[in-house]
Design an enzyme around this catalytic site. Sequence first.
Site, PDB file in Angstrom:
ATOM      1  N   HIS A  69      16.802 -54.718  20.905  1.00 29.82           N
ATOM      2  CA  HIS A  69      17.075 -54.422  19.496  1.00 29.82           C
ATOM      3  C   HIS A  69      16.838 -52.934  19.273  1.00 29.82           C
ATOM      4  CE1 HIS A  69      17.479 -55.122  15.235  1.00 29.82           C
ATOM      5  NE2 HIS A  69      16.378 -54.421  15.025  1.00 29.82           N
ATOM      6  N   GLU A 110      14.072 -67.361  15.105  1.00 34.12           N
ATOM      7  CA  GLU A 110      14.216 -66.391  14.014  1.00 34.12           C
ATOM      8  C   GLU A 110      14.810 -65.100  14.575  1.00 34.12           C
ATOM      9  OE1 GLU A 110      11.479 -63.564  11.255  1.00 34.12           O
ATOM     10  OE2 GLU A 110      10.501 -65.339  12.107  1.00 34.12           O
ATOM     11  N   ILE A 158      24.648 -65.073  16.509  1.00 31.09           N
ATOM     12  CA  ILE A 158      23.308 -65.641  16.324  1.00 31.09           C
ATOM     13  C   ILE A 158      23.273 -66.971  17.057  1.00 31.09           C
ATOM     14  CG2 ILE A 158      21.721 -66.611  14.617  1.00 31.09           C
ATOM     15  CD1 ILE A 158      22.769 -64.399  12.715  1.00 31.09           C
ATOM     16  N   LEU A 159      22.265 -67.161  17.879  1.00 29.86           N
ATOM     17  CA  LEU A 159      22.146 -68.400  18.655  1.00 29.86           C
ATOM     18  C   LEU A 159      21.267 -69.383  17.896  1.00 29.86           C
ATOM     19  CD1 LEU A 159      21.692 -66.607  22.062  1.00 29.86           C
ATOM     20  CD2 LEU A 159      23.654 -68.039  21.425  1.00 29.86           C
TER      21      LEU A 159
HETATM   22  C1  GRF Z   1      22.736 -51.776  21.383  1.00 32.81           C
HETATM   23  O1  GRF Z   1      22.343 -50.778  20.501  1.00 32.81           O
HETATM   24  C2  GRF Z   1      21.782 -52.927  21.323  1.00 32.81           C
HETATM   25  O2  GRF Z   1      20.468 -52.538  21.064  1.00 32.81           O
HETATM   26  C3  GRF Z   1      22.312 -53.748  20.185  1.00 32.81           C
HETATM   27  O3  GRF Z   1      23.706 -53.660  20.290  1.00 32.81           O
HETATM   28  C4  GRF Z   1      24.052 -52.442  20.939  1.00 32.81           C
HETATM   29  C5  GRF Z   1      24.916 -52.796  22.097  1.00 32.81           C
HETATM   30  O4  GRF Z   1      25.454 -51.671  22.721  1.00 32.81           O
HETATM   31  N1  GRF Z   1      21.799 -55.093  20.265  1.00 32.81           N
HETATM   32  P1  GRF Z   1      26.120 -51.797  24.151  1.00 32.81           P
HETATM   33  O5  GRF Z   1      27.243 -52.839  24.052  1.00 32.81           O
HETATM   34  O6  GRF Z   1      25.076 -52.225  25.130  1.00 32.81           O
HETATM   35  O7  GRF Z   1      26.669 -50.444  24.455  1.00 32.81           O
END
Ligand code: GRF
Length: 221
Positions: free
Chosen positions: A115, A149, A98-99
């Site tokens: 996400h 957030e 978390i940044l």
């Molecule tokens: C992905 O599902 C992304 O949405 C989430 O973390 C996962 C990372 O997967 N934030 P990868 O390292 O890109 O394969």
Amino acid sequence: MSVPAVRRRTAILVSGRGSNMTALLEAAADPAYPAEISVVIANKPGAPALEKAAAAGVATATVDHRGHGGRQRFEELLDEELRSRDVELVVLAGFMRILTPWFVERWNDRLINIHPALLPSFKGLDTHARALAEGCKLHGATVHFVRPEMDAGPIIAQGAIAVRDDDTEETLAARVLGVEHALYPRALALVASGELRVEGMRVLRTSGTAADPAPLLVPGD
Ligand code: GRF
């Protein structure tokens, strides 16, 4: 795409396997792509993504989040690493830290994240299990500008799939990951080409001529 006059110098921040990073590196291998990947930075020494980036001929760096007595020093070092490489855009791709507002505000509107859910639903972890438990018929992924957030911020693009009756957390995760790999390069291209403007929580196109003014929608197959 014609060859852009300027390719935005972009860093990808990773913590793990880096499949989204690989999708971005593949897109950026095209000289017509409006972002070039200047460096891949991990917060974990030995993150598998680093080896993949190096194999693709991309510069790598590690800024270990441990051993600095707090987030602030880690983020200062990360910021120094980015600035020493004249980075303009920062892409989080499975970056599991978390940044703080300090870092996020320094990179305001130049820091994006993916996400694995259709935000603003299912912020946080275990998104696929939660979407199943809630009986969602649509699920997907979101690329957004980062704000202090967590998993909030103006939405750049979303991709959706249909949830099947026989889906498990694993099958759903696999299909959403496929969406992510298609979505992230297109979202970064829009940001890097300067075709977007942010108005509050809305991200709007400044010009309507380039390909695909609509968010990516991937129907269930
Ligand atoms: C992905 O599902 C992304 O949405 C989430 O973390 C996962 C990372 O997967 N934030 P990868 O390292 O890109 O394969």
